[in-house]
Design an enzyme around this catalytic site. Structure first.
Site, PDB file in Angstrom:
ATOM      1  N   GLU A 117       0.238  64.858  26.467  1.00  0.00           N
ATOM      2  CA  GLU A 117       1.146  63.883  25.862  1.00  0.00           C
ATOM      3  C   GLU A 117       1.097  63.987  24.345  1.00  0.00           C
ATOM      4  O   GLU A 117       0.015  63.893  23.750  1.00  0.00           O
ATOM      5  CB  GLU A 117       0.775  62.454  26.270  1.00  0.00           C
ATOM      6  CG  GLU A 117       1.125  62.099  27.699  1.00  0.00           C
ATOM      7  CD  GLU A 117       0.921  60.618  27.998  1.00  0.00           C
ATOM      8  OE1 GLU A 117       1.388  60.176  29.058  1.00  0.00           O
ATOM      9  OE2 GLU A 117       0.297  59.907  27.187  1.00  0.00           O
ATOM     10  N   CYS A 118       2.240  64.162  23.725  1.00  0.00           N
ATOM     11  CA  CYS A 118       2.413  64.110  22.280  1.00  0.00           C
ATOM     12  C   CYS A 118       1.456  65.057  21.558  1.00  0.00           C
ATOM     13  O   CYS A 118       1.726  66.248  21.456  1.00  0.00           O
ATOM     14  CB  CYS A 118       2.280  62.673  21.785  1.00  0.00           C
ATOM     15  SG  CYS A 118       3.052  62.374  20.173  1.00  0.00           S
ATOM     16  N   GLY A 119       0.313  64.576  21.073  1.00  0.00           N
ATOM     17  CA  GLY A 119      -0.627  65.454  20.401  1.00  0.00           C
ATOM     18  C   GLY A 119      -1.089  66.581  21.304  1.00  0.00           C
ATOM     19  O   GLY A 119      -1.295  67.718  20.861  1.00  0.00           O
TER      20      GLY A 119
END
Length: 454
Positions: free
Chosen positions: A326-328
């Site tokens: 997720e994201c990072g």
């Protein structure tokens, strides 16, 4: 009790964190919470209380789960302090305050301690308080903390304004730059990254609150009958083989919900933490990998320098084993991040931009994956200033409608990898976590090939 304010920047985080720490130092067992999808404030709450900071977000998990999650996180505690989000009535855009601090306060039956930035305020404070109290009488404003007070005379005028509307002043914090926490492009610097300085900042805030706030009055305000609600429990079917699921942690990957590990374990996983800034290999027997969000852009050089782990993750992902990023975590799987070589699982490059992408998304799973069957619906949240500069050819993870109603395809699914900018809350969809753990089963022995997820 809930710590709220008229608007962002009023001092909610300072006051809430200081209250948590001061109450703990005075002998209370404090349960810390944050309204909304924020990951950073709960880190400071954890430092202040010695317990995991938890989020209460009706948009991500459904309002019917909020009271249970609150009871779950409050077990064994004497008092719960809930830090609000934005202004008291600010919720999801284009809704009647759904997900707002007021909404959560009503769902858990808690009184509100109102923090006001007193700079530039005089008797007009009475009108502000009157308006907020009258806007929704079902939200109980139980007291006020005056923040950023300039002088004794200023305090007297403000106290008179509060008296006019019948609200008690429970504390007065003077203007002092030490009563704050360091900030960066997405909010505060995380507590893990700030290290000893974060501990010192929390200590300073706790001392200020203990000196300038009536803690006995705060306890009295919070003394409301407990709601007769059963604590939330992850209701998922557990696998028998206890696959090892590695979860990235450390300073670069701090954006995770406490319930995620709890649901993983309830589903039968043995959870092991791996720090991509320090560890050079995945934990022994790893059959699944979770790469949460965080600030990898702040640590890109160090992440890149850990070649052994990057190569191990690339091999693991290409084996078909389940990977949830997720994201990072998505950025870490990219080919590069701001010119620094990353894991290379995703044929794309991440770069920082001046543009903030922020908001809730009602998403539909575009492709079958270890987490979701195609067509599954979730509500998630985006919060980033990076973008993937090179389009990738893998099928997208999600479809949703943008603010202009145009269709959006986001993220990617390739083999066992599900990677996206979208943050989701595991308590809102524990079955997705259980599906992920089940997908780990063929890889427990480390000899399985790629898997097709329908």
């Amino acid at each position: 009790m809930v710590v709220a304010a008229p608007a962002s920047g009023s001092g909610k985080t300072t006051v809430a964190t200081g209250l948590m720490a001061a109450l703990r130092r005075a002998g209370s067992r404090v349960a810390p919470f944050k309204v909304g999808p924020d990951y950073i404030d709960p880190g400071y709450h954890g430092l202040a209380t010695g317990r995991p900071g938890r989020n209460l977000d009706p948009v991500l998990v459904g309002e019917h789960r909020i009271a249970g999650l609150f009871a779950h996180g409050s077990r064994g505690c004497d008092i719960a302090v809930v830090e609000g989000v934005m202004g008291l009535f600010d919720g999801r855009v284009d809704t009647a305050g759904v997900g707002s601090t007021a909404h959560v306060a009503k769902l858990i039956g808690a009184p509100v301690l109102f923090v006001v930035d007193a700079r530039g305020q005089s008797r007009s404070l009475a009108a502000l308080l009157h308006g907020f109290r009258g806007y929704d009488p079902t939200v109980r404003l139980g007291g006020v903390i005056l923040n950023q007070v300039g002088s004794q005379r200023h305090e007297q005028v403000l106290r008179s304004a509060c008296d006019e509307v019948g609200l008690d002043v429970l504390g007065v914090l003077p203007r002092d730059p030490q009563f704050s926490l360091p900030s960066r492009h997405l909010g505060l610097v995380t507590a893990v990254e700030h290290g000893p300085e974060a501990v010192a900042a929390v200590d300073a805030i706790a001392a200020a609150v203990a000196q300038h706030v009536d803690l006995d009055a705060v306890r009295a305000l919070a003394s409301v009958p407990s709601m007769a609600v059963a604590p939330w429990e992850p209701q998922v079917e557990a696998v028998r083989d206890e696959p090892v699921v590695a979860v990235a942690g450390g300073a670069a990957f701090t954006f995770g919900y406490a319930e995620h590990v709890e649901v993983l374990r309830a589903a039968g996983a043995a959870v092991a933490v791996v720090d991509p800034l320090r560890d050079e290999r995945l934990p022994a027997g790893t059959a699944g990998l979770v790469l949460p969000g965080g600030f990898p852009e702040q640590h890109a050089e160090a992440l890149s320098a850990n070649v052994p782990l990057r190569e191990a993750i690339a091999r693991f992902a290409r084996s078909g084993a389940p990977v949830h990023a997720e994201c990072g975590g998505l950025l870490y799987l990219a080919r590069s991040l701001d010119g620094h070589e990353m894991c290379g699982v995703l044929d794309a490059d991440g770069v920082m931009t001046p543009r903030l992408t922020l908001g809730y998304r009602d998403a539909v799973a575009a492709t079958g994956s270890p987490l979701h069957a195609p067509g599954s619906r979730v509500t998630g949240h985006e919060f980033h200033r990076t973008q993937l500069s090179t389009p990738h050819s893998a099928p997208p993870a999600w479809h949703w409608r943008g603010v202009d109603s145009r269709p959006v395809a986001e993220g990617f699914v390739a083999g066992g990898v599900h990677a996206s900018y979208l943050h989701t809350h595991p308590a809102g969809d524990p079955d997705a976590v259980a599906r992920f753990v089940r997908a780990c089963h063929p890889f427990v022995a480390g000899s399985a090939g790629g898997t097709v997820f329908a």
